[in-house]
Design a protein around this motif. Sequence first.
Motif, PDB file in Angstrom:
ATOM      1  N   ARG A 124     -10.932  -0.791   3.016  1.00  0.00           N
ATOM      2  CA  ARG A 124     -11.583  -1.511   1.920  1.00  0.00           C
ATOM      3  C   ARG A 124     -13.095  -1.406   2.123  1.00  0.00           C
ATOM      4  NH1 ARG A 124      -9.575  -5.180  -1.557  1.00  0.00           N
ATOM      5  NH2 ARG A 124      -7.712  -5.488  -0.258  1.00  0.00           N
TER       6      ARG A 124
ATOM      7  N   ASP B 100       0.826  -1.207   0.000  1.00  0.00           N
ATOM      8  CA  ASP B 100       0.000   0.000   0.000  1.00  0.00           C
ATOM      9  C   ASP B 100       0.861   1.258   0.000  1.00  0.00           C
ATOM     10  OD1 ASP B 100      -2.459  -1.248  -0.105  1.00  0.00           O
ATOM     11  OD2 ASP B 100      -2.602  -1.473   2.044  1.00  0.00           O
TER      12      ASP B 100
ATOM     13  N   SER C  21     -16.405  -2.760  -5.198  1.00  0.00           N
ATOM     14  CA  SER C  21     -15.438  -3.007  -4.131  1.00  0.00           C
ATOM     15  C   SER C  21     -14.227  -2.110  -4.355  1.00  0.00           C
ATOM     16  CB  SER C  21     -15.024  -4.482  -4.144  1.00  0.00           C
ATOM     17  OG  SER C  21     -14.066  -4.739  -3.139  1.00  0.00           O
ATOM     18  N   SER C  22     -13.843  -1.357  -3.337  1.00  0.00           N
ATOM     19  CA  SER C  22     -12.828  -0.317  -3.509  1.00  0.00           C
ATOM     20  C   SER C  22     -11.817  -0.341  -2.375  1.00  0.00           C
ATOM     21  CB  SER C  22     -13.485   1.070  -3.567  1.00  0.00           C
ATOM     22  OG  SER C  22     -14.477   1.140  -4.572  1.00  0.00           O
ATOM     23  N   VAL C  23     -10.588   0.034  -2.714  1.00  0.00           N
ATOM     24  CA  VAL C  23      -9.537   0.218  -1.718  1.00  0.00           C
ATOM     25  C   VAL C  23      -9.207   1.704  -1.665  1.00  0.00           C
ATOM     26  CG1 VAL C  23      -7.150  -0.294  -1.075  1.00  0.00           C
ATOM     27  CG2 VAL C  23      -8.597  -2.094  -2.057  1.00  0.00           C
TER      28      VAL C  23
END
Length: 240
Positions: free
Chosen positions: A35, A6, A103-105
Motif C-alpha cells: 500500500r 487480495d 493512495s494505492s494498493v
Amino acid sequence: MAQGSDDERLTRFPMFREVDPALLSEASRHARWRRVQPGEAVIDYDDTSDEVFLIISGTVRIAIHSASGQEVILGEAGAGEIFGEMAAIDGQARSANVTAVHSSVLCCLPRATFLDLVLKTPAAGLLLLRLLTGRLRLLDARNVELAVLPVRHRLIAELLRLGRPREDGQLRITPPPAQHVLAARIGARREAVSRELSAMAREGLATVSRQSILLPKPDALREGLRRAMAGDAGKGGKKG
C-alpha cells in the motif's frame, strides 16, 4: 491487509482472466502486496529491481526527471493496469520513476512469476503485446507532436486523449490536471499552458473550473489538430 481478499482480487485482474486457476494460485503465493500513499515513490529511475506491479486500486504517475529537476510525465496508470513490465521482459534497469498520485494498493509479482503467467497463457501474452503496442503508438504520437506542433496543438492533443465523452458529445476531464502537470505531459512551460487554456476559454473551446475541463467542441478541436499535423497550424502560438 487480508491475504485472502487480495488473492481473490488477483484472480479478477483483467490480464489474467483466462489464466489457469492453479497458475494464479501459485502466483499469489509469490506475490507481495503493498500500500502506497500519495507522493510515495514506487520505482526509481535506473534501479535494478525487476518486479511487475499490478494496480489493484489507486493511481500512479510515470515520469522522468532531468538532472536540473525538470519533470517529463510519460503517463498515469490506474486500477486494472500494470507497470514495470519492461524490466521484467528485457532485464534492463528501470527507465522511469513511478510515484503514487493517490493512495494505492499494488500487487508486486516477481519477474519469473509474471513471465510464467503470460508465457503459459496465450490470451494473457496477447494482452501484454497489445499493451506494449499501445504504449509505443502513444510514444510515437507524442514524439511527432513535440517535433512539429506548437504548444497550443500539443495541449489540444493531450486534452483530447484525456477527455471522456458525455451524452451530449462534449468531452470532460475530471478531476482536471494541474497546469504544471499538463505542461510536463506535453513538454512545455506552465505559463504557456495557462495562456493557451485562457485563449481556448475565450474562444469557446474549453470551460475550465476546479472540478473539470470541459471541451464543448471536440470535433472542431480534432479538425484543427488534423490541419496542424498537415502543416496548416494557423494561429498555433509559439513552438516551445
